[in-house]
Design an enzyme around this catalytic site. Structure first.
Site, PDB file in Angstrom:
ATOM      1  N   GLU A  36      40.440  38.437  34.239  1.00  0.00           N
ATOM      2  CA  GLU A  36      40.017  39.774  33.827  1.00  0.00           C
ATOM      3  C   GLU A  36      38.573  40.066  34.225  1.00  0.00           C
ATOM      4  OE1 GLU A  36      41.953  42.011  33.016  1.00  0.00           O
ATOM      5  OE2 GLU A  36      43.745  40.861  32.542  1.00  0.00           O
ATOM      6  N   TYR A 119      38.140  47.023  27.251  1.00  0.00           N
ATOM      7  CA  TYR A 119      39.304  46.700  28.076  1.00  0.00           C
ATOM      8  C   TYR A 119      39.558  45.196  28.119  1.00  0.00           C
ATOM      9  CZ  TYR A 119      42.005  45.134  31.910  1.00  0.00           C
ATOM     10  OH  TYR A 119      42.937  44.446  32.630  1.00  0.00           O
ATOM     11  N   ASP A 137      42.954  50.775  30.751  1.00  0.00           N
ATOM     12  CA  ASP A 137      42.148  50.738  31.974  1.00  0.00           C
ATOM     13  C   ASP A 137      42.442  51.994  32.773  1.00  0.00           C
ATOM     14  OD1 ASP A 137      44.665  50.278  33.007  1.00  0.00           O
ATOM     15  OD2 ASP A 137      43.897  49.011  34.603  1.00  0.00           O
ATOM     16  N   CYS A 192      52.458  54.417  40.283  1.00  0.00           N
ATOM     17  CA  CYS A 192      51.798  55.652  39.846  1.00  0.00           C
ATOM     18  C   CYS A 192      50.339  55.603  40.274  1.00  0.00           C
ATOM     19  CB  CYS A 192      51.933  55.780  38.328  1.00  0.00           C
ATOM     20  SG  CYS A 192      51.512  57.410  37.669  1.00  0.00           S
ATOM     21  N   CYS A 199      56.808  58.330  43.277  1.00  0.00           N
ATOM     22  CA  CYS A 199      57.657  58.725  42.144  1.00  0.00           C
ATOM     23  C   CYS A 199      59.119  58.340  42.369  1.00  0.00           C
ATOM     24  CB  CYS A 199      57.528  60.218  41.882  1.00  0.00           C
ATOM     25  SG  CYS A 199      55.835  60.730  41.448  1.00  0.00           S
ATOM     26  N   CYS A 202      59.700  55.139  40.650  1.00  0.00           N
ATOM     27  CA  CYS A 202      59.217  55.035  39.266  1.00  0.00           C
ATOM     28  C   CYS A 202      60.363  54.970  38.269  1.00  0.00           C
ATOM     29  CB  CYS A 202      58.313  56.228  38.943  1.00  0.00           C
ATOM     30  SG  CYS A 202      57.665  56.158  37.256  1.00  0.00           S
ATOM     31  N   CYS A 208      58.984  61.912  33.031  1.00  0.00           N
ATOM     32  CA  CYS A 208      57.555  62.164  33.311  1.00  0.00           C
ATOM     33  C   CYS A 208      57.265  63.655  33.231  1.00  0.00           C
ATOM     34  CB  CYS A 208      57.192  61.630  34.694  1.00  0.00           C
ATOM     35  SG  CYS A 208      55.484  61.949  35.183  1.00  0.00           S
TER      36      CYS A 208
END
Length: 293
Positions: A36, A119, A137, A192, A199, A202, A208
């Site tokens: 991270e 975060y 994030d 995304c 899309c 997705c 959406c």
DNA sequence: TACGCGTGGAA
DNA sequence: TTTCCAAGCGT
């Protein structure tokens, strides 16, 4: 409150997640924490090899804490934002001395560590310890902005509201919530995306609200693009590159060569000393810092 | 809240 | 070639 959106993203994630080394089941919370730190503002592809070497060399916080600063900065290499390496080194020392070499799982405790913000604390809790923590994030903010709010992009941070939005999507159980959180991030990272969302791939395009609205273009304020050429950031990078590359302290003249503007050069060198990224030896030369502290 | 902080690959 | 970033943090 169960969310079909999160459930479907979790199903997709379990099938489609990229095979990243810090996602392997044997990865410790420490390994997740290291990943991270490295991933803050830095692409996955550049982090992977550095992370792998880092974990082999320093498999627990106490090992990193015992390493000299210069070794840590050289291992960080050219990942960028080297102050992150300093903060990770300092965080490792705190974990080793105050928490028995065990990475904390409590968000507030994590946030008190150097270099750990909202975060990263939540990411370590979720991905390192498998807990239910809303991870917010830039990717997650974009997914929520589109899928939930029907906007083309997220716009300026609304810290509390963003956290509440994501929290409302997460399943109740720790394990399911952790998967959903990873899925939200993955979806934003690979499907995304900011500039050319896919899309057609997705898993939640059917629910959406942005797709339903005809994918209207984002009209809100854009964050100003950071310049780089000619900035102190560039000069600091050049100076540090010289120090990283030399096994011995270098004379000031060696640093003079990397930037012609003496005033800016000196200001940047001073700032590196202040940040603990460089040291001046007794004979006036410059080097990466020594010592574990 | 806005800004400074590295780097190198993709469009 | 130039632009735009890529899993933020600290002040």
């Amino acid at each position: 409150m169960p969310s079909l959106l999160a459930d479907e993203i979790s199903v997709w994630f379990r099938a489609e997640a990229r095979d990243l080394p810090w996602r392997h089941p044997e990865t410790t919370p420490w390994g997740v924490m290291v990943s991270e730190f490295m991933l803050q503002q830095t692409p996955v592809a550049r982090v992977e090899p550095i992370w792998t070497d880092w974990m082999a060399r320093w498999p627990m916080p106490s090992a990193l804490a015992a390493a000299p600063r210069a070794d840590v900065l050289r291992a960080w290499g050219k990942l960028g934002y080297p102050r992150r390496a300093i903060r990770l080194h300092d965080a490792a020392a705190a974990i080793a001395s105050e928490y028995g070499d065990q990475v904390p799982s409590d968000v507030e405790t994590l946030e008190a560590l150097p270099g750990v913000g909202s975060y990263t604390a939540r990411a370590v809790a979720a991905f390192g310890h498998g807990l239910r923590a809303a991870v917010v994030d830039t990717n997650v903010r974009r997914v929520v902005a589109r899928a939930v709010h029907g906007a083309g992009d997220a716009g300026p941070a609304r810290t509390r509201a963003d956290l509440a939005d994501v929290d409302a999507l997460l399943p109740n159980s720790d394990a399911e919530a952790a998967v959903a959180s990873a899925g939200l991030m993955e979806l934003g990272a690979v499907v995304c995306t900011a500039r050319a969302p896919r899309c057609g791939l997705c898993p939640v395009s059917a629910r959406c609200t942005w797709v339903a609205a005809g994918r209207p273009e984002y009209t809100g304020p854009r964050k100003p693009v950071q310049g780089f050429a000619g900035t102190d950031r560039q000069v600091r990078g050049k100076l540090l590159d010289v120090l990283r590359g030399s096994p011995h302290p270098v004379p000031r003249t060696a640093l003079d060569a990397v930037w012609s503007d003496a005033g800016q050069r000196d200001r940047c060198l001073d700032s590196l000393l202040v940040d603990g990224l460089a040291e001046q030896t007794d004979d006036g030369r410059f080097a990466l810092p020594t010592g574990p502290a």
